[in-house]
Design a protein around this motif. Structure first.
Motif, short mmCIF file in Angstrom:
data_model
loop_
_atom_site.label_atom_id
_atom_site.label_comp_id
_atom_site.label_asym_id
_atom_site.label_seq_id
_atom_site.Cartn_x
_atom_site.Cartn_y
_atom_site.Cartn_z
N PRO A 45 0.83 -1.20 0.00
CA PRO A 45 0.00 0.00 0.00
C PRO A 45 0.87 1.26 0.00
CG PRO A 45 0.13 -0.88 2.21
CD PRO A 45 0.87 -1.84 1.32
N ALA A 46 0.25 2.39 -0.32
CA ALA A 46 0.98 3.66 -0.36
C ALA A 46 1.24 4.21 1.04
CB ALA A 46 0.20 4.69 -1.18
N THR A 47 0.49 3.71 2.02
CA THR A 47 0.69 4.08 3.43
C THR A 47 0.83 2.80 4.24
OG1 THR A 47 -0.67 6.07 3.13
CG2 THR A 47 -0.31 5.34 5.38
N VAL A 48 1.88 2.74 5.06
CA VAL A 48 2.17 1.53 5.82
C VAL A 48 2.67 1.90 7.22
CG1 VAL A 48 4.54 1.35 4.98
CG2 VAL A 48 3.35 -0.72 5.68
N ALA A 49 2.42 1.02 8.18
CA ALA A 49 2.89 1.24 9.55
C ALA A 49 4.37 0.88 9.65
CB ALA A 49 2.07 0.38 10.51
N PRO A 50 5.09 1.46 10.60
CA PRO A 50 6.48 1.07 10.81
C PRO A 50 6.57 -0.44 11.07
CG PRO A 50 5.99 3.05 12.07
CD PRO A 50 4.68 2.54 11.52
N GLY A 51 7.51 -1.13 10.40
CA GLY A 51 7.65 -2.57 10.55
C GLY A 51 6.76 -3.37 9.61
N GLY A 52 5.88 -2.70 8.86
CA GLY A 52 4.97 -3.38 7.95
C GLY A 52 5.64 -3.78 6.64
N GLN A 53 4.94 -4.59 5.85
CA GLN A 53 5.46 -5.03 4.55
C GLN A 53 4.77 -4.29 3.42
OE1 GLN A 53 5.27 -9.26 3.88
NE2 GLN A 53 7.43 -9.45 4.38
N VAL A 54 5.54 -4.02 2.35
CA VAL A 54 5.00 -3.40 1.15
C VAL A 54 5.31 -4.29 -0.05
CG1 VAL A 54 5.07 -1.01 1.95
CG2 VAL A 54 7.08 -1.99 0.84
N LEU A 55 4.45 -4.22 -1.05
CA LEU A 55 4.66 -4.93 -2.30
C LEU A 55 5.23 -3.94 -3.30
CD1 LEU A 55 4.19 -7.59 -3.90
CD2 LEU A 55 2.02 -6.58 -4.64
N LEU A 56 6.38 -4.25 -3.86
CA LEU A 56 7.03 -3.41 -4.85
C LEU A 56 6.70 -3.97 -6.23
CD1 LEU A 56 10.47 -3.32 -3.04
CD2 LEU A 56 8.64 -1.62 -2.88
N LEU A 57 6.05 -3.18 -7.07
CA LEU A 57 5.59 -3.63 -8.37
C LEU A 57 6.27 -2.82 -9.46
CD1 LEU A 57 3.53 -5.25 -10.11
CD2 LEU A 57 1.93 -3.38 -9.74
N ALA A 58 6.92 -3.51 -10.42
CA ALA A 58 7.57 -2.84 -11.55
C ALA A 58 7.20 -3.58 -12.82
CB ALA A 58 9.09 -2.84 -11.37
N THR A 59 6.62 -2.86 -13.78
CA THR A 59 6.23 -3.47 -15.05
C THR A 59 6.92 -2.75 -16.20
OG1 THR A 59 4.29 -2.04 -15.22
CG2 THR A 59 3.96 -4.19 -14.19
N GLY A 60 7.05 -3.45 -17.32
CA GLY A 60 7.62 -2.84 -18.51
C GLY A 60 9.14 -2.84 -18.55
N CYS A 61 9.80 -3.66 -17.73
CA CYS A 61 11.26 -3.71 -17.71
C CYS A 61 11.69 -5.12 -18.12
CB CYS A 61 11.80 -3.36 -16.33
SG CYS A 61 13.60 -3.29 -16.29
N GLU A 62 12.60 -5.21 -19.07
CA GLU A 62 13.07 -6.50 -19.58
C GLU A 62 14.27 -7.04 -18.81
OE1 GLU A 62 11.36 -8.13 -21.91
OE2 GLU A 62 9.95 -6.46 -21.93
N GLN A 63 14.68 -6.36 -17.75
CA GLN A 63 15.84 -6.80 -16.95
C GLN A 63 15.48 -6.70 -15.47
OE1 GLN A 63 19.06 -4.11 -17.84
NE2 GLN A 63 17.66 -2.44 -18.19
N SER A 64 16.41 -7.02 -14.61
CA SER A 64 16.13 -6.93 -13.18
C SER A 64 15.99 -5.46 -12.77
CB SER A 64 17.23 -7.62 -12.37
OG SER A 64 18.45 -6.97 -12.57
N VAL A 65 15.16 -5.24 -11.75
CA VAL A 65 14.88 -3.89 -11.26
C VAL A 65 15.43 -3.77 -9.84
CG1 VAL A 65 13.06 -2.24 -10.68
CG2 VAL A 65 12.81 -3.71 -12.68
N THR A 101 7.23 -8.40 -9.18
CA THR A 101 6.99 -7.99 -7.79
C THR A 101 8.07 -8.51 -6.85
OG1 THR A 101 5.61 -9.91 -7.31
CG2 THR A 101 4.48 -7.92 -8.10
N ALA A 102 8.17 -7.84 -5.73
CA ALA A 102 9.01 -8.26 -4.61
C ALA A 102 8.42 -7.62 -3.36
CB ALA A 102 10.46 -7.84 -4.81
N LYS A 103 8.79 -8.15 -2.18
CA LYS A 103 8.30 -7.58 -0.93
C LYS A 103 9.46 -6.97 -0.17
CE LYS A 103 4.27 -10.47 -0.28
NZ LYS A 103 3.54 -11.39 0.61
#
Length: 169
Positions: free
Chosen positions: A39-59, A77-79
């Protein structure tokens, strides 16, 4: 004589277009690379999902509130786990790097009033509040004399050309 002017203007226009076209194309270049933090807002210690599209290599994803994360090639995606000591209410920048392309996304830490973790950018401190700030009468007089000289020379040269054109016609 008129044909030379028209051809010269056309060539200058074509040259300007040829020089400006690659710049316009580069500015409008759209790689298709997109980045999001959920999410765009998260509590300290929380997990976020990182989403990257349109890239043909590692991000590579970096931020001041979690360790650097790599999204492997072929995945989107990655967490990441937000540091427990992240300041509530702060807004942190999360940067995604895909080769030469990059995007930044803001991540807000829940709790408290939102405030940016990086300093806001301000305009330059310019001017003294008036048109004459720092100039004396000599500088103003010299500037006026130069402008008058340029205008007089331009008028004189345009009169000479007009007279020559009338004589040659």
């Amino acid at each position: 004589m008129r044909a030379i002017r028209v051809v010269s203007a056309a060539l200058l226009g074509a040259g300007a277009l040829a020089v400006a076209a690659p710049t316009a194309q580069a500015h409008g270049d759209d790689s298709g690379f997109r980045a999001t933090v959920l999410p765009a807002t998260v509590a300290p210690g929380g997990q976020v999902l990182l989403l990257a599209t349109g890239c043909e290599q590692s991000v590579t994803v970096t931020s001041g509130i979690f360790d650097t994360v790599t999204i492997p090639q072929g995945r989107t995606t990655a967490k990441a786990t937000v540091d427990r000591d992240a300041k509530p209410g702060a807004v942190y920048e999360v940067s995604f790097y895909c080769g030469t392309f990059w995007q930044s996304v803001d991540l807000t830490i829940a709790g408290g009033r939102p405030e940016r973790s990086h300093p806001p950018q301000h305009g330059v401190q310019a001017g003294a509040g008036g048109g004459r700030a720092g100039m004396d009468t000599k500088e103003i007089g010299l500037g006026a004399a130069l402008i008058t000289a340029v205008l007089g020379t331009t008028y004189s040269l345009s009169r000479c050309r007009t007279d020559a054109d009338e004589d040659g016609a």
